[in-house]
Design an enzyme around this catalytic site. Structure first.
Site, PDB file in Angstrom:
ATOM      1  N   THR A 140      37.388  43.459  42.385  1.00 56.23           N
ATOM      2  CA  THR A 140      37.403  42.042  41.551  1.00 56.23           C
ATOM      3  C   THR A 140      36.193  41.933  40.683  1.00 56.23           C
ATOM      4  OG1 THR A 140      38.561  40.932  43.399  1.00 56.23           O
ATOM      5  CG2 THR A 140      36.626  39.666  42.099  1.00 56.23           C
ATOM      6  N   LYS A 225      35.741  32.899  45.504  1.00 58.65           N
ATOM      7  CA  LYS A 225      34.864  34.046  45.690  1.00 58.65           C
ATOM      8  C   LYS A 225      33.560  33.912  44.865  1.00 58.65           C
ATOM      9  CE  LYS A 225      38.083  37.878  46.775  1.00 58.65           C
ATOM     10  NZ  LYS A 225      38.716  38.851  46.191  1.00 58.65           N
ATOM     11  N   ARG A 227      31.750  36.484  43.584  1.00 59.45           N
ATOM     12  CA  ARG A 227      31.722  37.498  42.169  1.00 59.45           C
ATOM     13  C   ARG A 227      32.702  36.921  41.232  1.00 59.45           C
ATOM     14  NH1 ARG A 227      33.151  40.234  46.933  1.00 59.45           N
ATOM     15  NH2 ARG A 227      35.404  40.741  47.158  1.00 59.45           N
ATOM     16  N   ASP A 369      44.610  37.286  46.563  1.00 65.24           N
ATOM     17  CA  ASP A 369      44.159  38.598  47.060  1.00 65.24           C
ATOM     18  C   ASP A 369      43.936  38.904  48.605  1.00 65.24           C
ATOM     19  OD1 ASP A 369      42.650  41.182  46.276  1.00 65.24           O
ATOM     20  OD2 ASP A 369      41.128  40.223  47.667  1.00 65.24           O
ATOM     21  N   HIS A 417      43.053  42.932  38.972  1.00 64.71           N
ATOM     22  CA  HIS A 417      43.455  44.117  39.256  1.00 64.71           C
ATOM     23  C   HIS A 417      44.973  43.836  39.765  1.00 64.71           C
ATOM     24  CE1 HIS A 417      42.635  43.003  43.539  1.00 64.71           C
ATOM     25  NE2 HIS A 417      41.459  42.679  42.958  1.00 64.71           N
TER      26      HIS A 417
HETATM   27 ZN   LIG Z   1      41.201  42.534  47.009  1.00 69.54          ZN
END
Ligand SMILES: [Zn+2]
Length: 617
Positions: A140, A225, A227, A369, A417
């Protein structure tokens, strides 16, 4: 005729044909009309001189020329409707990053989608079907940074979601700067955590836009998240993310000393608490989810506090357990539903896209995710997530319709990703994996064997850590023993090459000396940042996870499943189409910079996606 001969076409509902349309000139505010103006702006080289005396005289001169007999050329230009992007920009860029999204989710679940979400974007936008990350550690932090800085960890410096720091003898978080004073604000247990984008060594496209516009352009980023929010928001934007302890959205003192009033009010609505009363059941009859595996299967992990991985998932029951917090929401689609509500609120309250310079709004959808990690890409839960995401998207696009014309905003959707199937599932399909059994963690096996080998070979434990793809040797000990560091690194590579679940290893010395431009070694080099990387980089065979045991999957490898992501543009004057040209998410930043007329990010190594830009003959 409007400047540039472009067609004003505002009607924009699903099913409309997609035309190029004029935006307004927010940055340069060129005040030109008629044939002379069209000619003037067809010459991008003249833009720079526009404000000079010559430039002020030029429209008049050109008008004389135009009247003097080049009306034919004019008519042709008008007929071709040349796009003159140096003269206009979208008012608002919206970046949507779906964490762990594989491109096949568009097609696998197509028959379940409505007309207003994914289908609207795909039927009218432009899809890149062959986009792969150029770096090896598909995670990530590195991914979000690649999208908005337009480069790889080799340049932006973010080699993983965390990395080992020998001087501290621990891993640091990608958005944790150990000696920084910037801490979270507005949170509960997480209050006071160091959070900032300070490890990202270059600017983002949003940073460049902000500076270029005289600090009028604003960049706002939201995610479940930290980040995702922080790295998308860049150094000059603002970022808000979910605090599992309180169910509130918070920020860092890096951006501001306290939460804005509108966010305080949003938090006071206590939506997270309300959503946590829900039960997650399939949005449609589960027997219609024929594109995924049976709900009851041995390859999935139950949510925390649950015995089974199957539907339904009663969140109120989970929350009754004393150790649970609002983070549970992030493992259900409702986390991203909440995030869309926050994005809408931010857009209205901050008046994004309403100023005299373009703004950017980044939305990092993280639940995708977590659901992928727990249940895997083949699961009913992933299918249900994307069916629901399609509805959230449709609502969001309808909201944009209510507030903007389509040519006023530009959407780019991608993923940080991809993901691979659960290795044990593939093993049971007789597809090779590097696992002999699914109860041992291969990173631990690798650690023990390498430690023993270095002990035997050099008479000392020379291994500090294996973190992600980075093998850190004890350089201090190696120096004390007067060993040759390069020789210990070479020995490490040779030993790792002897393990049958290891696909490759390469020493930092080789990465320092050679320029690998293709293949896995090229990607490993793009993930190598000498001050942060290990002594040796190691990667495992496909369908092999180093960090996890049974019934669990994810990403992080340098193989196609993890590298391959969609890139989808929509709105503004994006043409409808698709391309299989080999591109990368690190091409997005410079593409946006072209549309925004702003400078490329400082470390940019990607290339603008020419399929969206080229209009010549
Ligand atoms: Zn992940």
């Amino acid at each position: 005729m409007r400047a540039g001969g472009l067609i004003q076409r505002c009607a924009d509902r699903p099913g409309d044909s997609h035309d190029h349309a004029t935006g307004r000139s927010y940055i340069l505010n060129l005040d030109t009309n008629g044939a002379a103006g069209a000619l003037l702006m067809a010459e991008s080289t003249m833009k720079a001189s526009y404000r000079s005396t010559f430039g002020r005289l030029l429209p008049g001169l050109l008008l004389v020329v135009a009247l003097g007999g080049i009306s034919l050329a004019n008519a042709e230009r008008e007929a071709e409707a040349p796009r003159l992007s140096h003269e206009q920009t979208p008012r608002l860029v919206i970046g949507i990053t779906v964490d762990q999204m594989r491109p096949d989710y568009f097609y696998r679940f197509w028959n379940h989608y409505g007309d207003g979400g994914f289908k609207r974007l795909l039927n009218h936008g432009f899809l890149f079907r062959n986009a792969k990350y150029r770096h090896s550690h598909t995670a990530t932090g590195p991914g979000h940074a690649a999208v908005y800085t337009g480069t790889t960890p080799r340049v932006h410096g973010l080699i993983g979601n965390r990395w080992y720091v020998p001087a501290l003898d621990r891993q640091i978080n990608v958005v944790e700067v150990p000696d920084s004073d910037f801490v979270t604000v507005g949170g509960g247990a997480a209050a006071g955590e160091r959070r900032s984008p300070g490890n990202m060594m270059v600017t983002t496209v949003g940073d460049e836009l902000h500076i270029y516009s005289g600090e009028r352009s604003r960049v706002l980023s939201v995610s479940m998240k930290d980040r995702s929010a922080i790295l998308s928001g860049g150094h000059t934007g603002s970022a808000y993310w979910f605090d599992p302890a309180t169910g509130n959205f918070i920020t860092s003192t890096f951006y501001r000393s306290e939460l804005p009033d509108w966010l305080r009010a949003f938090n006071e609505r206590r939506l997270a608490r309300e959503f946590l009363q829900r039960t997650w059941e399939p949005a449609r009859p589960i027997e219609t989810y024929v594109e995924s595996r049976p709900d009851r299967n041995p390859y999935e992990r139950p949510l925390p506090g649950m015995f089974r991985a199957t539907f339904p998932k009663d969140l109120a029951e989970i929350m009754r357990q004393p150790t649970m917090d609002a983070g549970v929401l992030g493992v259900t689609p409702f986390g991203d539903e909440l995030l869309f509500e926050l994005a809408r609120t931010a857009l209205i309250e901050e008046r994004l896209g309403r100023g005299d310079a373009p703004d950017m709004l980044m939305i990092g959808l993280s639940a995708a995710d977590s659901i992928g990690h727990y249940f895997g890409p083949a699961s009913k839960q992933i299918q249900d997530y994307y069916i629901r995401l399609d509805e959230y998207l449709a609502d969001f696009l309808a909201f944009l319709d209510d507030n903007f014309e389509r040519h006023e905003y530009l959407i780019v959707m991608t993923a940080d990703h991809g993901a691979h199937y659960v290795p044990q599932y593939l093993h049971d399909l007789r597809i090779p994996t590097g696992h002999e059994n699914f109860h041992t963690r291969l990173n631990e096996v690798m650690r023990q064997l390498l430690r023993q080998h270095l002990q035997r070979r050099f008479g000392s434990d020379l291994l500090l850590s294996i973190s992600g793809q980075d093998v850190h040797l004890d350089r201090r000990r190696i120096a004390e023993m007067q060993l040759d560091l390069a020789a210990v690194r070479r020995e490490t590579v040779h030993f790792l090459h002897g393990l049958d679940f290891v696909a490759g290893a390469i020493s930092a010395d080789t990465l320092d000396a050679a320029e690998f431009t293709e293949g896995v070694r090229g990607r490993v080099l793009q993930n190598y940042f000498p001050a942060r990387s290990g002594d040796v980089m190691v990667w495992l065979t496909p369908h092999t996870r180093g960090d996890l045991g049974t019934g669990f999957t994810g990403h992080g490898t340098p193989w196609t499943n993890d590298l391959h992501v969609p890139i989808l543009f929509y709105g503004y004057d994006i043409p409808h189409g698709q391309s299989s040209a080999p591109v990368a998410p690190s091409d997005i930043a410079s593409t946006l910079a072209v549309f925004l007329n702003s400078p490329f990010p400082s470390g940019n190594t990607g290339n603008p996606l020419n399929d969206l830009i080229y209009r010549g003959r």
